[in-house]
Each structure stands twice: as structure tokens, then as C-alpha cells.
Design an enzyme around this catalytic site. Structure first.
Site, PDB file in Angstrom:
ATOM      1  N   ASP A   1       0.843  -1.190   0.000  1.00 50.44           N
ATOM      2  CA  ASP A   1       0.000   0.000   0.000  1.00 50.44           C
ATOM      3  C   ASP A   1       0.885   1.249   0.000  1.00 50.44           C
ATOM      4  O   ASP A   1       1.899   1.288   0.694  1.00 50.44           O
ATOM      5  CB  ASP A   1      -0.899  -0.008   1.239  1.00 50.44           C
ATOM      6  CG  ASP A   1      -2.051   0.963   1.143  1.00 50.44           C
ATOM      7  OD1 ASP A   1      -1.794   2.186   1.099  1.00 50.44           O
ATOM      8  OD2 ASP A   1      -3.207   0.512   1.118  1.00 50.44           O
ATOM      9  N   ILE A   2       0.500   2.262  -0.774  1.00 53.11           N
ATOM     10  CA  ILE A   2       1.296   3.491  -0.832  1.00 53.11           C
ATOM     11  C   ILE A   2       1.077   4.382   0.392  1.00 53.11           C
ATOM     12  O   ILE A   2       1.851   5.304   0.625  1.00 53.11           O
ATOM     13  CB  ILE A   2       1.033   4.302  -2.128  1.00 53.11           C
ATOM     14  CG1 ILE A   2      -0.423   4.747  -2.207  1.00 53.11           C
ATOM     15  CG2 ILE A   2       1.448   3.516  -3.351  1.00 53.11           C
ATOM     16  CD1 ILE A   2      -0.684   5.780  -3.282  1.00 53.11           C
TER      17      ILE A   2
ATOM     18  N   ASN B   1     -13.200  -3.333   2.107  1.00 55.08           N
ATOM     19  CA  ASN B   1     -14.267  -2.346   2.211  1.00 55.08           C
ATOM     20  C   ASN B   1     -15.165  -2.478   0.980  1.00 55.08           C
ATOM     21  O   ASN B   1     -14.677  -2.686  -0.121  1.00 55.08           O
ATOM     22  CB  ASN B   1     -13.677  -0.941   2.281  1.00 55.08           C
ATOM     23  CG  ASN B   1     -12.725  -0.786   3.457  1.00 55.08           C
ATOM     24  OD1 ASN B   1     -13.001  -1.266   4.545  1.00 55.08           O
ATOM     25  ND2 ASN B   1     -11.598  -0.149   3.221  1.00 55.08           N
TER      26      ASN B   1
ATOM     27  N   GLY C   1     -15.634   2.969   3.050  1.00 50.94           N
ATOM     28  CA  GLY C   1     -14.238   3.341   2.886  1.00 50.94           C
ATOM     29  C   GLY C   1     -13.575   2.814   1.631  1.00 50.94           C
ATOM     30  O   GLY C   1     -12.366   2.949   1.474  1.00 50.94           O
ATOM     31  N   GLN C   2     -14.348   2.234   0.712  1.00 49.38           N
ATOM     32  CA  GLN C   2     -13.757   1.744  -0.539  1.00 49.38           C
ATOM     33  C   GLN C   2     -13.514   2.932  -1.464  1.00 49.38           C
ATOM     34  O   GLN C   2     -14.448   3.567  -1.937  1.00 49.38           O
ATOM     35  CB  GLN C   2     -14.670   0.720  -1.217  1.00 49.38           C
ATOM     36  CG  GLN C   2     -14.048   0.120  -2.470  1.00 49.38           C
ATOM     37  CD  GLN C   2     -14.962  -0.879  -3.165  1.00 49.38           C
ATOM     38  OE1 GLN C   2     -16.146  -0.994  -2.868  1.00 49.38           O
ATOM     39  NE2 GLN C   2     -14.389  -1.620  -4.104  1.00 49.38           N
ATOM     40  N   SER C   3     -12.231   3.224  -1.721  1.00 48.59           N
ATOM     41  CA  SER C   3     -11.903   4.377  -2.564  1.00 48.59           C
ATOM     42  C   SER C   3     -11.581   3.986  -4.000  1.00 48.59           C
ATOM     43  O   SER C   3     -11.616   4.834  -4.892  1.00 48.59           O
ATOM     44  CB  SER C   3     -10.733   5.157  -1.961  1.00 48.59           C
ATOM     45  OG  SER C   3      -9.602   4.329  -1.840  1.00 48.59           O
TER      46      SER C   3
ATOM     47  N   HIS D   1     -10.519  -5.590  -3.535  1.00 39.18           N
ATOM     48  CA  HIS D   1      -9.173  -5.708  -2.992  1.00 39.18           C
ATOM     49  C   HIS D   1      -9.242  -6.039  -1.508  1.00 39.18           C
ATOM     50  O   HIS D   1     -10.204  -5.693  -0.828  1.00 39.18           O
ATOM     51  CB  HIS D   1      -8.336  -4.451  -3.240  1.00 39.18           C
ATOM     52  CG  HIS D   1      -8.910  -3.184  -2.703  1.00 39.18           C
ATOM     53  ND1 HIS D   1      -9.970  -2.524  -3.296  1.00 39.18           N
ATOM     54  CD2 HIS D   1      -8.557  -2.435  -1.634  1.00 39.18           C
ATOM     55  CE1 HIS D   1     -10.250  -1.428  -2.611  1.00 39.18           C
ATOM     56  NE2 HIS D   1      -9.406  -1.348  -1.593  1.00 39.18           N
TER      57      HIS D   1
ATOM     58  N   HIS E   1      -7.015  -5.730   1.965  1.00 34.01           N
ATOM     59  CA  HIS E   1      -5.896  -5.169   2.704  1.00 34.01           C
ATOM     60  C   HIS E   1      -5.407  -6.232   3.678  1.00 34.01           C
ATOM     61  O   HIS E   1      -6.214  -6.830   4.388  1.00 34.01           O
ATOM     62  CB  HIS E   1      -6.338  -3.951   3.532  1.00 34.01           C
ATOM     63  CG  HIS E   1      -6.806  -2.798   2.728  1.00 34.01           C
ATOM     64  ND1 HIS E   1      -5.990  -1.723   2.431  1.00 34.01           N
ATOM     65  CD2 HIS E   1      -8.013  -2.521   2.177  1.00 34.01           C
ATOM     66  CE1 HIS E   1      -6.678  -0.843   1.729  1.00 34.01           C
ATOM     67  NE2 HIS E   1      -7.910  -1.294   1.559  1.00 34.01           N
TER      68      HIS E   1
END
Length: 112
Positions: A30-31, A85, A91-93, A98, A100
């Protein structure tokens, strides 16, 4: 999906720090990590979220969980959290399924 960020990452069009890759999924760090170890695992096929898992694509999800088990073992992680999410309010952006994987700190409950 041509305008999907995660599709572009899986295709190699956008650079990422790869953790794992096979024909079904791609894992990368994750960035904006929320734990000392924080990586994402995504299916290469575009699936918008957990709410779009069907009988036709659920084998990819099962495979992703096998990959999570393998990678966490390889990284020596015994305590970790897996989060997905589903939808903007949750909170799914990025609208691509995916997971986490977070480890290396105490995880509070309930989250957020």
C-alpha cells in the site's frame, strides 16, 4: 476496465512494489500504509467489490485467500488482519475488489 487504477497496476501500467503475482491475482504494498506491514491483494479480473462476487468469479476470491495465507507465512506474519471495504461509505476508494492485509501493530476493535 480501462480507467480502473487497480487494473492498471495489475497490468503493469502503473508502478507498484510487488509482493506476489500469478495469473489470477496481484499483491503489492500500500502506498499509504496503516501498519508496519500493509499490502493489498487484488484479482486481475475486474470485480467491483465484494458485493459483485458471483458463482462465476468466486474461485478468484478463494485463490486470493490461499495467496494471503502463503504470503503471510513467507513474510513470517502470524498475527494479521484482512479487510475488504465494500462501497464508498465503508471506505472503498477504488472500485475494484481488494483485500488489505495489515500486520505489525495492535489492531483495535471495533475498527474506524
Amino acid at each position: 476496465m480501462s480507467d480502473c487504477l487497480f487494473c492498471k497496476i495489475a497490468a503493469g501500467d502503473i508502478p507498484s512494489k510487488k509482493v506476489y503475482e500469478d495469473e489470477v491475482c496481484y499483491a503489492f504494498y500500500d502506498i499509504d500504509p496503516q501498519a508496519p506491514t500493509h499490502f493489498l491483494v487484488i484479482p486481475k479480473a475486474h470485480i467491483p467489490s465484494c458485493g459483485a462476487v458471483t458463482g462465476e468469479n468466486s474461485a478468484a476470491v478463494a485463490h486470493i485467500f490461499e495467496v494471503i495465507a502463503k504470503v503471510t507465512q513467507e513474510l513470517g506474519l502470524t498475527d494479521f488482519r484482512v479487510v475488504s471495504n465494500c462501497g464508498p461509505q465503508a471506505g472503498q476508494s477504488v472500485p475494484h475488489l481488494h483485500f488489505h492485509v495489515l500486520s505489525g501493530r495492535d489492531m483495535t476493535w471495533p475498527p474506524g
